[in-house]
Design a protein around this motif. Structure first.
Motif, PDB file in Angstrom:
ATOM      1  N   ILE A 127      61.821  84.057  48.945  1.00 52.04           N
ATOM      2  CA  ILE A 127      60.435  83.485  49.329  1.00 52.04           C
ATOM      3  C   ILE A 127      60.184  82.129  48.610  1.00 52.04           C
ATOM      4  CG2 ILE A 127      58.066  84.216  49.222  1.00 52.04           C
ATOM      5  CD1 ILE A 127      58.369  86.778  49.438  1.00 52.04           C
ATOM      6  N   GLY A 128      59.877  81.283  49.213  1.00 50.78           N
ATOM      7  CA  GLY A 128      59.604  79.985  48.645  1.00 50.78           C
ATOM      8  C   GLY A 128      59.274  78.685  49.445  1.00 50.78           C
ATOM      9  N   SER A 129      59.896  77.659  49.163  1.00 54.24           N
ATOM     10  CA  SER A 129      59.548  76.449  49.932  1.00 54.24           C
ATOM     11  C   SER A 129      60.521  75.789  50.816  1.00 54.24           C
ATOM     12  CB  SER A 129      59.259  75.270  49.076  1.00 54.24           C
ATOM     13  OG  SER A 129      60.381  74.960  48.402  1.00 54.24           O
ATOM     14  N   HIS A 130      61.773  76.788  50.959  1.00 51.82           N
ATOM     15  CA  HIS A 130      62.832  76.319  51.760  1.00 51.82           C
ATOM     16  C   HIS A 130      62.638  76.605  53.166  1.00 51.82           C
ATOM     17  CE1 HIS A 130      64.538  76.855  47.706  1.00 51.82           C
ATOM     18  NE2 HIS A 130      65.612  76.278  48.073  1.00 51.82           N
ATOM     19  N   ASN A 131      62.414  75.533  54.228  1.00 53.09           N
ATOM     20  CA  ASN A 131      62.475  75.618  55.526  1.00 53.09           C
ATOM     21  C   ASN A 131      64.078  75.527  56.000  1.00 53.09           C
ATOM     22  OD1 ASN A 131      59.850  75.350  56.586  1.00 53.09           O
ATOM     23  ND2 ASN A 131      59.810  73.231  56.018  1.00 53.09           N
ATOM     24  N   VAL A 132      64.078  75.878  57.199  1.00 56.00           N
ATOM     25  CA  VAL A 132      65.532  76.062  57.859  1.00 56.00           C
ATOM     26  C   VAL A 132      66.003  74.657  58.236  1.00 56.00           C
ATOM     27  CG1 VAL A 132      66.827  77.313  59.370  1.00 56.00           C
ATOM     28  CG2 VAL A 132      64.931  78.380  58.716  1.00 56.00           C
ATOM     29  N   THR A 133      66.140  73.963  57.048  1.00 65.54           N
ATOM     30  CA  THR A 133      66.935  72.615  57.301  1.00 65.54           C
ATOM     31  C   THR A 133      67.864  72.424  56.414  1.00 65.54           C
ATOM     32  OG1 THR A 133      65.681  71.522  55.633  1.00 65.54           O
ATOM     33  CG2 THR A 133      64.577  71.620  57.794  1.00 65.54           C
ATOM     34  N   ALA A 134      68.967  71.467  56.782  1.00 68.28           N
ATOM     35  CA  ALA A 134      70.202  71.132  55.782  1.00 68.28           C
ATOM     36  C   ALA A 134      69.380  70.782  54.400  1.00 68.28           C
ATOM     37  CB  ALA A 134      70.958  70.345  56.613  1.00 68.28           C
ATOM     38  N   PHE A 135      68.568  69.763  54.402  1.00 67.68           N
ATOM     39  CA  PHE A 135      68.008  69.212  53.435  1.00 67.68           C
ATOM     40  C   PHE A 135      67.699  70.144  52.354  1.00 67.68           C
ATOM     41  CE2 PHE A 135      67.067  64.653  55.124  1.00 67.68           C
ATOM     42  CZ  PHE A 135      68.217  64.295  55.000  1.00 67.68           C
ATOM     43  N   ALA A 136      66.801  70.998  53.026  1.00 66.52           N
ATOM     44  CA  ALA A 136      66.345  72.101  52.082  1.00 66.52           C
ATOM     45  C   ALA A 136      67.436  73.191  51.483  1.00 66.52           C
ATOM     46  CB  ALA A 136      65.284  72.774  52.770  1.00 66.52           C
ATOM     47  N   LEU A 137      68.159  73.685  52.766  1.00 70.06           N
ATOM     48  CA  LEU A 137      69.090  74.799  52.281  1.00 70.06           C
ATOM     49  C   LEU A 137      70.459  74.230  51.538  1.00 70.06           C
ATOM     50  CD1 LEU A 137      69.053  76.798  55.571  1.00 70.06           C
ATOM     51  CD2 LEU A 137      67.840  77.280  53.356  1.00 70.06           C
ATOM     52  N   GLY A 138      70.731  72.807  51.551  1.00 73.03           N
ATOM     53  CA  GLY A 138      71.937  72.374  51.104  1.00 73.03           C
ATOM     54  C   GLY A 138      71.674  71.707  49.891  1.00 73.03           C
ATOM     55  N   GLY A 139      70.374  71.707  49.447  1.00 73.91           N
ATOM     56  CA  GLY A 139      70.171  71.049  47.973  1.00 73.91           C
ATOM     57  C   GLY A 139      69.944  69.704  47.802  1.00 73.91           C
TER      58      GLY A 139
END
Length: 423
Positions: A127-139
């Motif tokens: 649970i947090g702020s990570h959308n399902v995007t490469a920028f978010a999940l990839g760091g």
């Protein structure tokens, strides 16, 4: 029913896709809610889902682009049942205007929940702020999240499931036939957001002298009385344009010019004045004025109406007449209008994605139309775009900006606060 919580991570830019994929590979029941999804983000977590499509029980997204919805089609092609994919369209309302009959910028789904049930009646949820995007999940993005793990019957997970159930209830089922409509709805949201930026276009390019002072004694200037003060020598376009002087009197002068500007609307007295004389260098050895702003920024009366200035080198003398004992509220700018701004980059804070785990070219490059980007650098500040024209007297003007520490300033633009613009 013990529950453990892990904070992810101390550094905002931290790859989280590997952790999520590890749990997805073991998950027997997955439920995801996210505000936004891109092809790159779906590529990051798509492989475990495609390998076990029946494990995805719920996938609710708030918005996506047309290519993002095409990526959802790939999940359908892999065997994910269509009724498990949903789009939350947010809340809206009639705008009452014929041009845009519906409010475009409106409350949206922003939840980010990755819920996975694992063998042995265990659960993990990100649970947090990570959308399902490469920028978010990839760091690449700055994000924050917590990982909660424990028994499936723990009350914390019941609350999470309740949140997912409600998000799914509010959403509409996804259909490939509707991806154009869903993309259009997101485009309308973005256009509405652009309108909310509201960068003012009603600046008036006119020089204004701002004088912040504190008054000695109870009486203040009257209409028709004159005030003497000094500004840096070399500042042009003062006398010839009959420059306005906006005088702000405080009972106690604020600590610095920036604070004085911020508190301008609360000044005990505000005056509209107009320059009637400017003398460079030593100028007049004797002037006829009613008030003087001295070196401590105090406004003091001149009982004899005759003042003999001791003008410092590099300063010029200004006399202004009070034309009104009131002043409209303005916002002031101390630089010319800029065509744009250029970022300044850090040499220390760098994100290297050359060895990224992203699975394909679409995933690695969220922004299409640019060359391949392997390194992202922290933007430390914004600077006026190279080649922007400066004032011919810029060096002198620099001594009359808020950053100079002086309480007599020269603004280059102004706009009325909260109303129609005039000079």
């Amino acid at each position: 029913m013990s529950v453990t919580t892990t904070v992810l991570f101390q550094r905002p830019q931290q790859e989280i896709a590997t952790l999520i994929r590890d749990r997805l590979n073991r998950s027997v029941a997955t439920r995801i809610v996210a505000g936004f999804a891109t092809p790159g983000g779906l590529a990051e977590i798509g492989a475990p889902i495609r390998a076990n499509p029946g494990s995805l029980e719920t996938f609710v997204i708030g918005a996506s682009t047309y290519p993002g919805f095409q990526a959802l089609d790939n999940l359908l092609a892999a065997g994910v049942p269509m009724d498990r994919l949903c789009v939350h369209l947010g809340f809206s309302a009639p705008s009452g205007t014929p041009k845009n009959p519906v409010v475009r910028y409106h409350p949206m789904l922003h939840s980010k929940v990755y819920y996975m049930e694992l063998p042995g009646s265990r659960v993990c949820v990100f649970i947090g702020s990570h959308n399902v995007t490469a920028f978010a999940l990839g760091g690449s993005n700055g994000e924050a999240s917590v990982l909660i793990e424990g028994d499936v019957d723990a009350p914390e997970f019941a609350a999470v499931r309740g949140h997912i159930d409600e998000a799914q209830r509010q959403a509409t089922p996804y259909s490939p036939a509707m991806k154009e409509g869903f993309s259009w709805w997101f485009k309308e949201y973005v256009e509405g957001l652009k309108a909310e930026i509201r960068m003012p276009t009603d600046w008036v390019t006119v020089r204004t002298i701002l004088a912040f002072s504190h008054v000695q004694g109870g009486r203040g200037p009257k209409t028709g009385e004159t005030i003497y003060f000094e500004i840096p020598a070399g500042i042009e376009q003062i006398e010839s344009l009959k420059t306005e002087v906006h005088l702000f009197l405080y009972d106690t002068l604020p600590a610095d010019p920036i604070s004085a500007i911020a508190a301008a609307s609360t000044a005990s007295r505000r005056y509209t004045c107009q320059t009637i004389g400017v003398e460079n260098g030593q100028g007049n050895r004797e002037v006829s004025v009613d008030w003087v702003i001295d070196s401590s920024w105090a406004l003091t009366p001149v009982p004899s109406a005759t003042f003999r200035p001791s003008t410092l080198f590099g300063m010029q003398q200004v006399r202004a007449k009070v034309v009104n004992t009131s002043l409209s509220s303005y916002e002031y700018a101390f630089e010319r209008e800029r065509a744009g701004w250029d970022p300044a980059y850090s040499e220390v804070d760098v994100i290297d994605v050359s060895e990224s785990s992203l699975s394909d070219d679409v995933a690695r490059h969220e922004v299409r139309g640019y060359r391949q980007i392997n390194t992202w650098r922290l933007v430390t500040s914004l600077e006026p775009r190279s080649g922007s024209q400066l004032e011919t007297d810029q060096k002198a003007l620099n001594r009359a900006t808020p950053e100079s520490g002086a309480f007599i300033l020269v603004s280059l633009r102004r706009r009325r606060s909260g109303g129609k613009q005039g000079g």
